[in-house]
Structures are given as C-alpha cells and as structure tokens.
Design an enzyme around this catalytic site. Structure first.
Site, PDB file in Angstrom:
ATOM      1  N   HIS A 166       0.809  -1.217   0.000  1.00 55.56           N
ATOM      2  CA  HIS A 166       0.000   0.000   0.000  1.00 55.56           C
ATOM      3  C   HIS A 166       0.847   1.273   0.000  1.00 55.56           C
ATOM      4  O   HIS A 166       0.325   2.368  -0.201  1.00 55.56           O
ATOM      5  CB  HIS A 166      -0.989   0.005   1.178  1.00 55.56           C
ATOM      6  CG  HIS A 166      -0.372   0.199   2.531  1.00 55.56           C
ATOM      7  ND1 HIS A 166      -0.095  -0.834   3.382  1.00 55.56           N
ATOM      8  CD2 HIS A 166       0.025   1.320   3.182  1.00 55.56           C
ATOM      9  CE1 HIS A 166       0.430  -0.373   4.500  1.00 55.56           C
ATOM     10  NE2 HIS A 166       0.521   0.942   4.405  1.00 55.56           N
ATOM     11  N   ASP A 199       0.086  -7.822   1.569  1.00 51.91           N
ATOM     12  CA  ASP A 199       0.372  -6.387   1.512  1.00 51.91           C
ATOM     13  C   ASP A 199       1.877  -6.127   1.515  1.00 51.91           C
ATOM     14  O   ASP A 199       2.349  -5.194   2.164  1.00 51.91           O
ATOM     15  CB  ASP A 199      -0.297  -5.651   2.671  1.00 51.91           C
ATOM     16  CG  ASP A 199      -0.267  -4.143   2.478  1.00 51.91           C
ATOM     17  OD1 ASP A 199      -0.322  -3.699   1.314  1.00 51.91           O
ATOM     18  OD2 ASP A 199      -0.149  -3.404   3.482  1.00 51.91           O
ATOM     19  N   SER A 274       5.002   2.608   7.793  1.00 52.19           N
ATOM     20  CA  SER A 274       4.635   1.444   6.977  1.00 52.19           C
ATOM     21  C   SER A 274       5.792   1.007   6.094  1.00 52.19           C
ATOM     22  O   SER A 274       6.370   1.821   5.367  1.00 52.19           O
ATOM     23  CB  SER A 274       3.426   1.776   6.104  1.00 52.19           C
ATOM     24  OG  SER A 274       2.274   1.939   6.886  1.00 52.19           O
TER      25      SER A 274
END
Length: 501
Positions: A166, A199, A274
């Site tokens: 993402h 992910d 992230s």
C-alpha cells in the site's frame, strides 16, 4: 574589701584621665576575650564536621548504563530507507467550465474514491503524510498529484528493498532516500513485484556501490514480552527509532486475508512507518511494520508487523522469474473457527469440516463433498483450518496430495491435484443489487436474515443450482453471529438436510 574598692573608684572619678583610661582598658580587654572565645567555638565546629560519618557521593561510570538500543539503531539505520511516491489520479471534483472558472481538487480524504481499507484505518497512500493532493491546473486538467511517504528496508546489497504494497500501490514514481544521501538527493525505484494477500512489495534501486543490507531473523522465536525496536520515517521524520515489546503473536486483524497473521507490538508506529522493520535485540528484522489500530490515524499503543518468516516466503517468489506469489489450493472453504456443534453433527473430534466445495475445482473433481472432514494431508494430521491452508498454500500448482477424510463416520483417502489459488478464488462476492421482484429477506430466530438464491447469484458464486439461501444480514450477538456466519455466505444444508428456500 568593698570599702577599699569604693575608695579606689572614688579616686578614679576624681581623676578624670585615669577614669577614662580605665574605661577604655576594660572595653579593650572585653573585646579581646570575646574574639578568643568565638574563634575557639568555630574551630570546634570545623573539627566536628571533618569527623562526620557520612559517605561521599560519586558519579557512576558510563559503562554501567545499557547501550543495546543505540547499538542496534546504529547497526540498522543505514539499511532503513525513506520512500516518497507520486500518484496521478482522476480528479473526482473536476468542474466543467471555462479556464480559471473556480472549482479545484482539494484533498478531501473522505471523498477520494481510491482510498481503501488501509488508507482509512492504517495510514496508507493519502494517509502517510507529505504534501497531499494538488488541484487541477488553470486549463481544468482532470489529474491530481497525490504524494505519500513510507519506509522500507534494504535486504540485498544490490538494492532490493522490502516495503508494504500500500506504500507503492498505483504510484507513477517512487523515489528512495538513503540515510547518507545529501539533502535533495533521491534514487528512482522500480517495482519488482507485489502481493495483495500479505500487503508486501519488493522494489529496487540502482546504486554504484554495495548497499548495507539488514538481516532477516526467525519470527517464530518471538514471544510476548520480548523487546523490539521499530525504525522508519513517521510523518516523514527519517531515522526515527521507537522501542516496545511484543504484545502478541498470530493476530488476524483482517479476516478476509488468510495470510496476514501479525505480530502485535506497543512500539510506536505511525503513518509513514509502513514498510519499515521491526527489530529484535539481536539486530535481526523479525517483522515489517504494516498497520496500526487507531481512531485518530496516529499511534494508540497497538501496532502490527507482518512476521519475517512470511516476508521471506513472499520475497523469494517476488524476485523470481514470474515476480508473483503462487499459492496452492484444492478449492474448499470452511469455518475460520471450529464449531463444536458441527463436529457433533458430523461425528468428528478434530480436523477441518468442509462448508463449501468450488464447482469443477480440484476437490470437487476428486469427490470431496460438503460435510467431509479433512483430518490429514499426506498422512500428516491436520487439526485446524490454518494448518490446512499453510500446508496446501505452500505446494506448487500441479502437485498431488492425498487427503484423509471422514464421511459419515467412515475414513477414506482421496487423491487431489493442487491448483492455483488465485485462479480459483480470484473473483469474490460483491455487493448484492437491490430492487427487482425478489422475495424480501426474512430474519430467523437464530439471528440470520436470508433471501432466496437467484440464478444470477448462483452463477456469480460458481454454484451449479439455485438450492440454498444467501445470508443478507446478521444480528449482532445472535447465535448466527456467535458461530461465525457472515453476510454473503450461502447456506446449503442444515444438519445434513438440503435447504432449497
């Protein structure tokens, strides 16, 4: 005696000079005596102080202080990178009119149609900080430039970097900043491969020298209470280090994604972290920071990292010739949690009871039926659905396995050819269209609302007939909710009796 003193005093008074001298002599003598006495008292106090039994204080040596965190940070920081992405999206707020006629894009996250699950809750693109969106130009261009920030970790000295999918998803340009890069210097990166199920993504930059690569550890060795460090660029603040412990392992926060079992930690993770590493006290990367659980889009004490063992498995496939992750499947579905009532109905004590068989899939072709309980794969016992998925998903499509099953209290073995999971389960059930002449759904006493299965819905689900009912709603706290029924499930049988309507 007194008479003599009085007579002497009278003579002194009569002789004023002698009287004055006597007074001065007396005062001088008194001053001298007072000075001597005061000096003696001070000398005694000083002597008493020097003989005190109080211990002297000392500054401790710096070597007695722990520097393990700083050593790990110094070791890992050169391997952690800052990722800056730019994405061109269609302007959802475009106004039709003459140039300069007003309007404009703005950056309203709530109206951004590209914002997905991770964006809204876990700080994905559009929630990583950075410059945000940019409105259309003076000529009414429909394009918006969206910028986002994330982190990554170098795992190969040739420039291969692991991050979150993402972070780089839909990006037109990916730029990576290394720790020692001068201000304003970045490296363009290209995507090697991504995996939606976990992910994860692998990107690569070209450098004229070997880059410092981090070492990946074994995440299975981590237990609640172990110290960990999170390193990344929260809110664009590069080389940020936070400390915490492993709060839990095996967390499943997105039920629809079977391969996301996270390490939970209380090390501060914020938007921008992230893709950065979660590191143990040996300096090994044991997780990739992926998500936070929060109502404010900022740290709330609950963060999640994808285990390094999963990262290694995905990475090795993404850098392969096909640059994609292939997982095996036999085309069966089951309840995520074992339900004792089902075990009693089908007469089994352990194993995975099948709730649906994909038509024309490997299991269906091998003769597996709804209600069968898989107890072993190639004679290896299987107790839970996670064990079954882990075993089958790790096999290559085209390989053969032997399923040990129980049907009607009898044991049997069925050979099955493993297929590509993505081809079997690529299409998922979408939102059901409203309207039409369909019979209105009715709620049962079990807390589940169902409607008849139409031919169109059966075709979308790959079912051969319209037997069964579709679950359209679940009452919270009801029996149906407790046993794990979900909206979109199709009920085919109740206690081994077929359901037609």
């Amino acid at each position: 005696m007194n008479q003599r003193a009085s007579a002497l005093w009278a003579q002194l008074k009569a002789n004023r000079p002698a009287y004055t001298l006597s007074i001065l002599f007396t005062l001088t003598l008194g001053i001298l005596i007072g000075t001597v006495i005061s000096y003696g008292v001070k000398g005694q106090d000083k002597k008493a102080s020097s003989s005190s039994d109080a211990a002297m204080l000392s500054v401790p040596s710096p070597q007695v202080l722990s520097n393990q965190f700083s050593q790990i940070s110094k070791q890992l920081e050169p391997s952690v990178v800052n990722i800056n992405t730019e994405t061109t999206i269609k302007n959802p707020h475009r106004r039709i009119g003459p140039p300069g006629g007003g309007g404009g894009g703005g950056n309203d996250d709530d109206q951004n149609p590209f914002q997905d699950f991770f964006d809204r809750f876990f700080g994905g693109p559009g929630g990583q900080g950075g410059g945000g969106g940019q409105g259309p130009d003076a000529f009414g261009s429909p394009d918006l430039r969206e910028r986002s920030l994330g982190s990554g970790v170098i795992v190969d000295s040739k420039g291969y970097i692991v991050t979150n999918r993402h972070v780089v998803e839909k990006a037109d340009r990916i730029r990576v900043k290394l720790k020692d890069d001068p201000p304003g210097v970045t490296h363009d990166a290209k995507v090697i491969g991504t995996d939606q199920e976990t992910d994860l993504a692998v990107i690569k930059i070209d450098a004229n020298h070997a880059l410092p690569a981090a070492k990946l550890g074994n995440s299975d060795s981590m237990v609640p209470g172990d110290w960990v460090l999170a390193i990344g660029s929260p809110f664009g603040l590069q080389e940020t280090v936070t400390a915490g412990i492993v709060s839990a392992t095996g967390r499943n926060i997105v039920p629809a994604r079977q391969f996301q079992n996270f390490i939970q930690t209380d090390a501060a993770i914020n938007p921008g972290n992230s893709g950065g590493p979660l590191v143990n006290m040996e300096g090994d990367v044991i997780g990739i920071n992926t998500a936070i659980l929060t109502e404010t889009n900022a740290y709330a004490g609950v963060g999640f990292a994808l285990p390094s063992n999963t990262v290694i498995h995905v990475y090795d496939q993404l850098i392969g010739p096909e640059h994609r992750v292939t997982r095996g499947s036999i085309g069966v579905e089951f309840n995520a949690q074992a339900i004792p009532a089902i075990a009693r109905v089908y007469g089994v004590n352990s194993g995975v009871t099948i709730s649906n068989v994909v038509p024309n899939g490997p299991a269906a072709k091998a003769g597996v039926q709804v209600g069968d309980t898989i107890t072993a794969v190639d004679n290896k016992p299987v107790k839970t659905g996670d064990e079954l998925v882990a075993d089958i998903a790790g096999r290559k499509p085209g390989s053969r396995v032997t399923l040990g099953i129980i049907r009607g209290g009898k044991r049997m073995d069925l050979p099955v050819t493993v297929a590509d999971r993505q081809k079997l389960f690529g299409a998922r059930l979408g939102e059901e269209p409203e309207g039409g002449n369909e019979v209105q759904p009715t709620e049962s006493k079990l807390g589940v609302t169902v409607r008849d299965l139409s031919k169109e819905m059966a075709d979308r689900l790959g079912l051969s007939s319209t037997s069964g009912v579709v679950v359209s709603d679940i009452k919270p706290g009801s029996f149906a909710d407790d046993i794990g029924l979900n909206r979109g499930d199709v009920v085919l049988e109740i206690n081994k009796q077929k359901v037609n309507n």
